[in-house]
Design an enzyme around this catalytic site. Structure first.
Site, PDB file in Angstrom:
ATOM      1  N   ILE A 137       0.856  -1.173   0.000  1.00 15.71           N
ATOM      2  CA  ILE A 137       0.000   0.000   0.000  1.00 15.71           C
ATOM      3  C   ILE A 137       0.897   1.229   0.000  1.00 15.71           C
ATOM      4  CG2 ILE A 137      -2.032  -1.050   1.046  1.00 15.71           C
ATOM      5  CD1 ILE A 137      -1.148  -0.130   3.743  1.00 15.71           C
ATOM      6  N   ASP A 138       0.362   2.338  -0.475  1.00 19.84           N
ATOM      7  CA  ASP A 138       1.159   3.548  -0.633  1.00 19.84           C
ATOM      8  C   ASP A 138       1.670   4.071   0.704  1.00 19.84           C
ATOM      9  OD1 ASP A 138       0.594   3.482  -3.362  1.00 19.84           O
ATOM     10  OD2 ASP A 138      -1.199   4.717  -3.135  1.00 19.84           O
ATOM     11  N   LYS A 139       2.718   4.864   0.630  1.00 19.02           N
ATOM     12  CA  LYS A 139       3.346   5.434   1.825  1.00 19.02           C
ATOM     13  C   LYS A 139       2.319   6.108   2.733  1.00 19.02           C
ATOM     14  CE  LYS A 139       6.451   9.170   3.244  1.00 19.02           C
ATOM     15  NZ  LYS A 139       7.296  10.296   2.784  1.00 19.02           N
ATOM     16  N   THR A 141      -0.919   5.759   2.800  1.00 18.12           N
ATOM     17  CA  THR A 141      -2.100   4.954   3.102  1.00 18.12           C
ATOM     18  C   THR A 141      -1.749   4.076   4.298  1.00 18.12           C
ATOM     19  OG1 THR A 141      -2.799   4.898   0.780  1.00 18.12           O
ATOM     20  CG2 THR A 141      -3.683   3.193   2.225  1.00 18.12           C
ATOM     21  N   ARG A 238      -7.312   5.524  -5.656  1.00 14.11           N
ATOM     22  CA  ARG A 238      -7.086   6.953  -5.865  1.00 14.11           C
ATOM     23  C   ARG A 238      -7.420   7.356  -7.298  1.00 14.11           C
ATOM     24  NH1 ARG A 238      -1.024   7.478  -3.789  1.00 14.11           N
ATOM     25  NH2 ARG A 238      -1.389   9.721  -4.097  1.00 14.11           N
TER      26      ARG A 238
END
Length: 305
Positions: A137-139, A141, A238
């Site tokens: 998962i993104d930084k 998130t 997103r």
């Protein structure tokens, strides 16, 4: 290292092998896959193929990965939120602001550094920089990730992602008031030609992507939603929410400049994760509560309405 094996379903029919493999493993780029094919490390139904091979339903794909280099990443003691752990898998709740795995020039402070200090046995399938990492998962998130502690577990979890049987539900705050209570976004995602660091909905060099959403709460100018991933593309939620006109609040890349200022990064939390245990066959599901900053934003929106 054991080879990785995949069995393709009907959704992969007539697509190029390099595109299919890059789509099956979120950590592999097409150029990495193409090099594996050129090196003769990819077999389809027992035979070597070229990068432009078109896949068929039922194809048996075998990938031989290169021998691992010695891992030169320093373990770092961290206060990790471990939700589950046994000899095969681990489930961890990643805080907002933490990068999942190291990259060249950025080899400290990542979740992988913390995992290496917590346990010495992690799968090696995704290479020296990403031991144990099955998905990410993104930084900015927060939320739950499953980690493989051996290659058997890794292969099983990846196949479950391929088969779309992993439960992944996210909570998000988006700009605008969504008029309906639920919906499905079925739109392919690929690199943005104008900005190679961003993703976009496009028919060119894209991958099939499906996100289901349902409305949890509506405010004056925002909506609180739950999104469930059917596929796992880079920045999928997103990009998809922006595509239908409701970008994530706080999103510096895909959202409007005028947004919530009380949260660092996008208001997105991977709250529910479920999968079948690779060894026991038991279905496991975990839920992580919303982070405090996320809860504060919701309280603020409720009080301002």
């Amino acid at each position: 290292m054991d080879n990785i094996r995949y069995t393709l379903d009907e959704t992969n029919g007539r697509e190029r092998i390099d595109k299919v493999l890059a789509g099956l493993n979120e950590e592999w780029s097409r150029s990495f896959v193409q090099q594996l094919i050129r090196d003769g490390r990819v077999l389809v139904n027992g035979a070597a193929i070229k990068t432009n091979y078109k896949c068929n339903e039922g194809d048996q794909i075998e990938v031989e990965l290169p021998e691992l280099e010695e891992l030169d990443i320093m373990p770092e003691e961290m206060d990790l939120q471990i939700y589950y752990e046994d000899g095969d898998v681990l489930v961890v709740n990643k805080p907002r602001g933490m990068v999942v795995h190291p990259a060249p020039g950025h080899t400290t402070g990542t979740l992988v550094n913390g995992l290496m200090a917590h346990c010495k046995d992690l799968s090696g399938i995704n290479g020296v920089m990403r031991p144990g990492i099955v998905h990410r998962i993104d930084k900015d998130t927060s939320g739950l990730l499953m980690v493989a502690k051996n290659d058997m577990a890794h292969e099983s979890l990846v196949q479950q992602l391929v088969d779309k049987t992993v439960t992944r539900k996210y909570k998000a705050i988006v700009h605008g008031v969504i008029p309906h209570d639920h919906g499905t976004i079925d739109a392919p995602i690929g690199r943005d030609k104008k900005d190679r660091q961003s993703m976009t909905v496009t028919d060119e060099n894209s991958r099939h992507a499906v996100t289901h959403f349902r409305v949890l709460e509506k405010f004056k100018s925002f909506t609180f939603v739950e999104c469930q991933l059917e596929t796992g593309r880079t920045h999928q939620i997103r990009v998809h929410m922006k595509y239908i006109g409701y970008p994530l609040a706080g999103d510096p890349k895909y959202g409007p400049r005028k947004t919530l200022t009380t949260i660092e990064g996008q208001a997105l939390h991977a709250g529910i994760l479920g999968f079948v245990h690779p060894r026991t066959g038991e279905y496991l599901e975990f839920e992580a509560p919303l982070p405090e900053d996320f809860e504060r934003v919701l309280d603020s929106l409720r009080n301002s309405d």
